[in-house]
Structure formats: C-alpha cells, structure tokens
Scaffold this motif. Structure first.
Motif, PDB file in Angstrom:
ATOM      1  N   VAL A  19      48.874  40.828  41.300  1.00  9.28           N
ATOM      2  CA  VAL A  19      48.160  39.578  41.007  1.00  9.28           C
ATOM      3  C   VAL A  19      48.500  39.146  39.590  1.00  9.28           C
ATOM      4  O   VAL A  19      48.447  39.945  38.656  1.00  9.28           O
ATOM      5  CB  VAL A  19      46.635  39.746  41.147  1.00  9.28           C
ATOM      6  CG1 VAL A  19      45.918  38.454  40.733  1.00  9.28           C
ATOM      7  CG2 VAL A  19      46.257  40.119  42.574  1.00  9.28           C
ATOM      8  N   TYR A  53      39.854  37.383  39.266  1.00  9.79           N
ATOM      9  CA  TYR A  53      40.500  37.485  40.589  1.00  9.79           C
ATOM     10  C   TYR A  53      40.549  38.953  40.987  1.00  9.79           C
ATOM     11  O   TYR A  53      41.181  39.776  40.317  1.00  9.79           O
ATOM     12  CB  TYR A  53      41.915  36.907  40.564  1.00  9.79           C
ATOM     13  CG  TYR A  53      42.457  36.616  41.942  1.00  9.79           C
ATOM     14  CD1 TYR A  53      42.437  35.333  42.457  1.00  9.79           C
ATOM     15  CD2 TYR A  53      42.986  37.633  42.744  1.00  9.79           C
ATOM     16  CE1 TYR A  53      42.920  35.055  43.726  1.00  9.79           C
ATOM     17  CE2 TYR A  53      43.462  37.364  44.006  1.00  9.79           C
ATOM     18  CZ  TYR A  53      43.424  36.076  44.498  1.00  9.79           C
ATOM     19  OH  TYR A  53      43.896  35.804  45.756  1.00  9.79           O
ATOM     20  N   ALA A  57      41.389  41.589  44.159  1.00 12.38           N
ATOM     21  CA  ALA A  57      42.083  41.712  45.445  1.00 12.38           C
ATOM     22  C   ALA A  57      41.892  43.119  45.991  1.00 12.38           C
ATOM     23  O   ALA A  57      42.072  44.107  45.283  1.00 12.38           O
ATOM     24  CB  ALA A  57      43.562  41.390  45.276  1.00 12.38           C
ATOM     25  N   ILE A 106      46.633  29.003  44.870  1.00 11.69           N
ATOM     26  CA  ILE A 106      47.027  30.405  45.046  1.00 11.69           C
ATOM     27  C   ILE A 106      48.428  30.377  45.641  1.00 11.69           C
ATOM     28  O   ILE A 106      48.657  29.760  46.687  1.00 11.69           O
ATOM     29  CB  ILE A 106      46.052  31.156  45.989  1.00 11.69           C
ATOM     30  CG1 ILE A 106      44.603  30.928  45.559  1.00 11.69           C
ATOM     31  CG2 ILE A 106      46.400  32.628  46.029  1.00 11.69           C
ATOM     32  CD1 ILE A 106      44.288  31.407  44.167  1.00 11.69           C
ATOM     33  N   GLU A 127      40.818  38.217  49.011  1.00 10.22           N
ATOM     34  CA  GLU A 127      40.610  37.538  47.731  1.00 10.22           C
ATOM     35  C   GLU A 127      39.117  37.370  47.493  1.00 10.22           C
ATOM     36  O   GLU A 127      38.392  36.819  48.324  1.00 10.22           O
ATOM     37  CB  GLU A 127      41.273  36.163  47.742  1.00 10.22           C
ATOM     38  CG  GLU A 127      40.868  35.262  46.573  1.00 10.22           C
ATOM     39  CD  GLU A 127      41.296  33.827  46.781  1.00 10.22           C
ATOM     40  OE1 GLU A 127      42.497  33.540  46.630  1.00 10.22           O
ATOM     41  OE2 GLU A 127      40.425  32.989  47.109  1.00 10.22           O
ATOM     42  N   ALA A 129      37.245  35.822  44.225  1.00 10.57           N
ATOM     43  CA  ALA A 129      37.577  35.237  42.910  1.00 10.57           C
ATOM     44  C   ALA A 129      36.508  34.262  42.452  1.00 10.57           C
ATOM     45  O   ALA A 129      35.716  33.743  43.245  1.00 10.57           O
ATOM     46  CB  ALA A 129      38.933  34.532  42.985  1.00 10.57           C
TER      47      ALA A 129
END
Length: 632
Positions: free
Chosen positions: A43, A53, A55, A141, A171, A173
C-alpha cells in the motif's frame, strides 16, 4: 446526522449510557495463518486526503450466499444481499459505521494499492456498470496501471468480487470527508459509504472494523485470514482535551447538578474525566469528533440529565439593553417615515445586471461592478444588489399594475460592494435607504419635504439639495444631490433624489410620474447628532415681512435662503419660502420667489420702525447679491 450514531455500536453506546447498562462490543478475535499480509499486498498513500489505510488479506475464499440471519438484517437496513464477502463488508459497516471494500487480488496489477488523485478526464467504470469521467481533485484507489475504486464512494467493475475470486484484499480506510462529499456530488453517486465518510470518520476505527470482518469470515467459514495487516497511518488521530467548568454548565442550564453527577454522565459516554473542584478536564473517545469546546459538554450533560428535568425559567432581561446608534437611528427613521404615510417594504438581496439595464444605469457606472455569487440559484439571482432603487421601482410597478392609485414606500436594507483588497476578501456591506412615491398629489417637492423632515429629525443639519447631478434613473432636469455638513464643516454626499426618467418609467410599465431617492444611511449615521439641545422659549413676540424677488430662472432658491440665514442683519430670526411664480407680468426667463422673513429681539418688543429698518437692509443685500428686482 451525528456520524458516530450512524451504526449499531454508536446507538448501543448511547443506549448503554441512557439505561446505565454495560456496553458489549462484538467479537473480533480470529485464527490466522502463518503467512503475512505484507507478502501479498503493498500500500502506498500519495495524497493527504487519505488519513489512514488499513489492508487485510483473506485467502482460500469460498464465494456463496451469506446465512439467512445476515441477509435478513441487511434487508431490514435497506441493503441488498449479494454474496458472503460483500455482505460481510456491509454488515460490518452497519455495525461499526466504518465502510469497507473488498478487492479481488488477482485483478490488482502488481498486487499493489496506490491512493492518489485521478488524472483529469480519465474514464472509469464503477460497480453499477456506469462509465464516469473523473477530475484531478477526486481521490482514487489504483493499482500499478489503472484505477480500481473511487475512494469512499464505490469500487470499480474491474476488481469486483466474482464466483472465481479466491483471495480478497480488504480495504478499511478513512478519507477526508469534504473530498468524498464533493466527489460523490460531482459524479452523482451518493452511496451508503460516502454518506458516512462525508460526515467525518474516526481513523482509529479502521483496524477494529477490519478485525471484525476477519472474525465474521472465520465464523461463516468462507476463507482463511492471513496474519498481520498493511497499515498506513502517518498522523494518528488524537482526541482534543477540553476543560469544562461545573459552574458554567450549571449556569447555562439553570440547574444545580453536582460535579460527581456530571462525571458519572460523561464516563458513561466513555469519556475520561480528570481535574479537581470546578474543573472537568475531559478526553472524549476519538469517535466523538463533535466534542471540541466547553459548550459541547454543556449539551452532553443536559441530554444525559434529561431536557424535561431542566427547570423552566423566563430569561432575565436587562433594564437597559444595549442598542447601537445605527440600529436606533434606523428604528427612528422607520417610525418617522411610517408616520409620514410611507409603507416599509423588504426585497431580495439578489440581483443581476439586467435589473440595472432596466433602471437606465449606464454601462460605465461604478455600481455595475456587482458582487457575483459562486453558486447562484439562477440567472436572475447571480449577483448581490449594489443599489436599492431598482427594487423600489419593481414594487411601484407591481402596485401600479394592480391599480393602486397612490403609493409611498421605503426600504432600509444592505447593499453589497466589491472589496478593493480583492475577490478573496468578503465584500463591503453598506446600509441604504430607498424611498419611492407616485400618485396624484405626489411631486418632486412632496418627496423633498419628506426627506427634509426625516433628516432634520434624525439630527442631520446643514443639508443642501444641489442641482449638479445626472443620475440616469432620474429625469436630468429634476434631480438633486443631497449633501450635509460634518462637524469639521466639510460637505459629504448623503443621497440622490429625483423624478424617475420617462424611459425608465416605460421600462417598468408605470404610466404616471414617479419619484425616488437613495440615501446612504451609513453616512447619515456618521454625521447625525443625536444630542437634543433645548432653548428657552422667546419672551417677546416676533414680526414678519414678506418679500418677492424676481430673479433668473436658473437661480437656486436654496442659495437665496443661505444668504438670508448667513446675513449679519440684526434682529433676523427665520425665513420661509412660500411661493414661486412664473407668468405674466414676470418676464420670460425669470421667476418670482416670495419669502416670509421673521424678525425678533431677545430683550424687547420690536417697533414697526425697527422691523422695517431691518427688512430694508435685508432687501438691499438680496437685490445687490442676486441682481434681483423687488416685485411690488
């Protein structure tokens, strides 16, 4: 609209505090494989529009239907079940208020996620199958080659979860709310996710929501959760620490709540309370982004205490409320004009250039430099008005079209002018007074008489009506500049008045003579003298003498009055114009102006001889000054 309450956890937190129950959070622990998420996905955050963010990776995914209990809850919330992975993301969003999105890792080029703005004019097809044109201020994204989602709004069709998906990147975020709101509005695509993000999300909630997703994946047996996560969180969110005063809270609410009770209320809402005595040093959970100042905690205490428990009391009113000079003068003007038969009107502040065209304003007039609105309601309201007179003429025209025989109207309102410092600075606001007349008995002089009386009662002295102006809305020979004298003896322009030009009357559809004035009320406020000075009534009677002077037609009567008032003729007291005559036997190009001049002595009763002598001196002065003839 409180973002922390747009989820089940937020409502549960409020309910637990209200009913004094213990809050139970969902389970988030799950078994993880030995493999690390960082080995599967990278990322990179390139824009500060992304606060955090996170992940997570799930492999060996089995796409299918979610259980009926989950589908029922989603449908009850107005959401359509799709498949188990997508349903879990929506379920967690409803639980935590944190939107999630799942990508098929096989559709991510280079197995990399890049958070960056779009390229201007770039095309992108969202999950609803619609191709959309992107702009450079929209957060996206992307993978190494292409965009895969509109950040915080909707994913792309090129990375959606399908029956063939075997590895999922989740995701979780937090994006800047204003950016998501503008993007959703520009694309015409408002979603459940964008409606939450635009109100402001707590970045500290991202990890917990991702863990909850992993727990439900394990619980439904639809995949294996990899160990760890990729978490980009450059500036961790911290709650603002605010000091609230017990005394202040009680004063605002009109209550007598103890410090211990207030601490109990705030702690039930998961706030940390420190401090001693009158001081409450409060640290709220970061999910409560609305708690920024002391007054916010007044509201928290009030709602926990119960609005119905707050005693009902009448507000205490000061016996001497503060009133500004400007407000007091405006109120006085309203009462005076109403007393003289005028009706107050209120018109819209919005305007446009066509309004000035209709009023006959020339193309080079300074008032045409109007303040333009960035987001007007329409063409007719694209600017802010710079003068009140066109609105007054609209009102006169409307009344005339409805067969109203006579109208006297006035408006005291704000006009808007460009700031010389530039368009980035707020415009200058000025208060003006507009007056409009029409009717059988109305004339230039009835309007002048109303203005004279108004200014006199407002404390404006030394006014003059100078025939040295050509304002295009008015008839060129029947208009005047109104000036007044300041304390320093300088003359300032305080308004314009006149008979409305025939062409302008035609533009408005008014079929008879009309009269208008625009007074600059801010200037009037500056020079008005509000102090009232009283003089003792005269003890001795006055006597008056009339004089009719034949002068040139162009001679201003005001100038004759000025000479009479400023003369050094002893015993002079006052003067009043009572007649202007043209016609036989007055020669062409001449006019007769008749004045009544009053004489008085402060210490005795005047004899006829004394009054006659004073009047003889005044007559000689006027004949010499204006080359006038005395009409017998």
């Amino acid at each position: 609209n409180r973002p922390d309450c747009l989820c089940m956890l937020g409502m549960a937190r409020e309910a637990a505090a209200t009913f004094d129950e213990k809050m139970r959070y969902p389970e988030t622990e799950c078994e993880k494989t030995d493999e690390d998420a960082k080995d599967y996905i990278q990322v990179e955050v390139r824009s500060d529009l992304c606060k955090r963010y996170t992940a997570r990776v799930v492999k060996d995914v089995k796409i299918g239907q979610s259980p009926w209990w989950m589908q029922k809850r989603l449908m009850a919330a107005g959401m359509r079940p799709i498949n188990n992975i997508v349903d879990i993301t929506n379920f967690v969003m409803l639980e935590y208020g944190q939107p999630l999105h799942a990508f098929d890792i096989n559709h991510l080029e280079g197995r990399k996620i890049i958070v960056d703005t779009a390229e201007e004019g770039e095309n992108f097809t969202t999950l609803d199958g619609t191709e959309r044109t992107l702009h450079s201020d929209m957060l996206m994204i992307r993978d190494k080659k292409k965009p895969v989602a509109v950040a915080g709004v909707m994913g792309g069709l090129n990375s959606e979860i399908t029956d063939a998906t075997d590895t999922v990147v989740l995701e979780s975020a937090a994006f800047v709310g204003s950016s998501v709101r503008l993007t959703a509005k520009a694309l015409g695509l408002r979603t459940e996710a964008s409606s939450r993000i635009e109100k402001g999300l707590d970045p500290n909630n991202c990890e917990a929501a991702a863990d909850r997703f992993c727990r439900l994946v394990e619980m439904l047996g639809c995949g294996k959760v990899l160990n760890g996560s990729v978490d980009v969180y450059p500036v961790p969110e911290k709650a603002p620490v605010v000091t609230a005063r017990v005394s202040r809270i009680n004063k605002v609410l009109g209550t007598d709540i103890s410090r211990e009770q207030m601490v109990s209320y705030l702690e039930k809402l998961e706030m940390k309370v420190e401090g001693e005595g009158d001081s409450l040093v409060v640290t709220p959970p970061t999910v409560r982004q609305d708690l920024l100042e002391e007054v916010d905690y007044v509201e928290e205490v009030a709602r926990m205490y119960g609005y119905d428990n707050i005693p009902m009391t009448l507000p205490a009113l000061s016996a001497h409320p503060f009133v500004s000079d400007s407000w007091a003068l405006r109120e006085k003007a309203r009462k005076l004009l109403t007393g003289m038969g005028a009706t107050e009107i209120q018109t819209l502040s919005f305007s446009n250039q066509k309004v000035l065209d209709r009023a006959g304003v020339t193309k080079d007039a300074p008032i045409r430099d109007m303040v333009k609105l960035i987001n007007p309601m329409g063409e007719d309201t694209e600017c802010m008005r710079s003068i009140l007179l066109p609105n007054m003429l609209d009102v006169l025209a409307t009344n005339y079209s409805r067969n109203i025989e006579r109208v006297r109207a006035f408006e005291i309102a704000v006009t808007f002018h460009r700031n010389p410092e530039g368009d980035d600075v707020l415009p200058i606001e000025k208060k003006d007074l507009s007056i409009g007349f029409y009717g059988e008995k109305e004339s230039f002089f009835t309007l002048k008489g109303v203005i004279e009386r108004l200014l006199e009662r407002l404390g404006v002295h030394g006014t003059k009506y100078e025939k040295k102006t050509e304002f295009p809305t008015f008839h060129p020979g029947r208009c005047a500049r109104i000036t007044a004298e300041t304390e320093d003896g300088e003359r300032v322009l305080i308004g314009l008045m006149g008979e409305v030009h025939p062409d302008v009357l035609e533009n408005y559809g008014i079929g008879e003579r009309a009269y208008g004035a625009e007074l600059f009320f801010d200037r009037i406020t500056e020079i008005a003298k509000r102090e009232i000075h009283y003089e003792r009534l005269p003890q001795f009677p006055s006597t008056s003498r009339d004089i009719a002077l034949v002068v040139d037609e162009k001679q201003e009567v005001g100038a004759i009055e000025d000479v009479i008032r400023s003369s050094d003729v002893e015993l002079f007291d006052d003067v009043k114009l009572f007649d202007i005559y043209r016609g036989i036997p007055i020669p062409p190009g001449k006019k007769s102006c008749a004045f009544s001049i009053t004489y008085r002595s402060p210490d005795r009763t005047l004899t006829d001889q004394e009054a006659d002598e004073a009047h003889r001196k005044m007559t000689e002065l006027l004949v010499k000054t204006f080359r006038a003839e005395v009409r017998e």
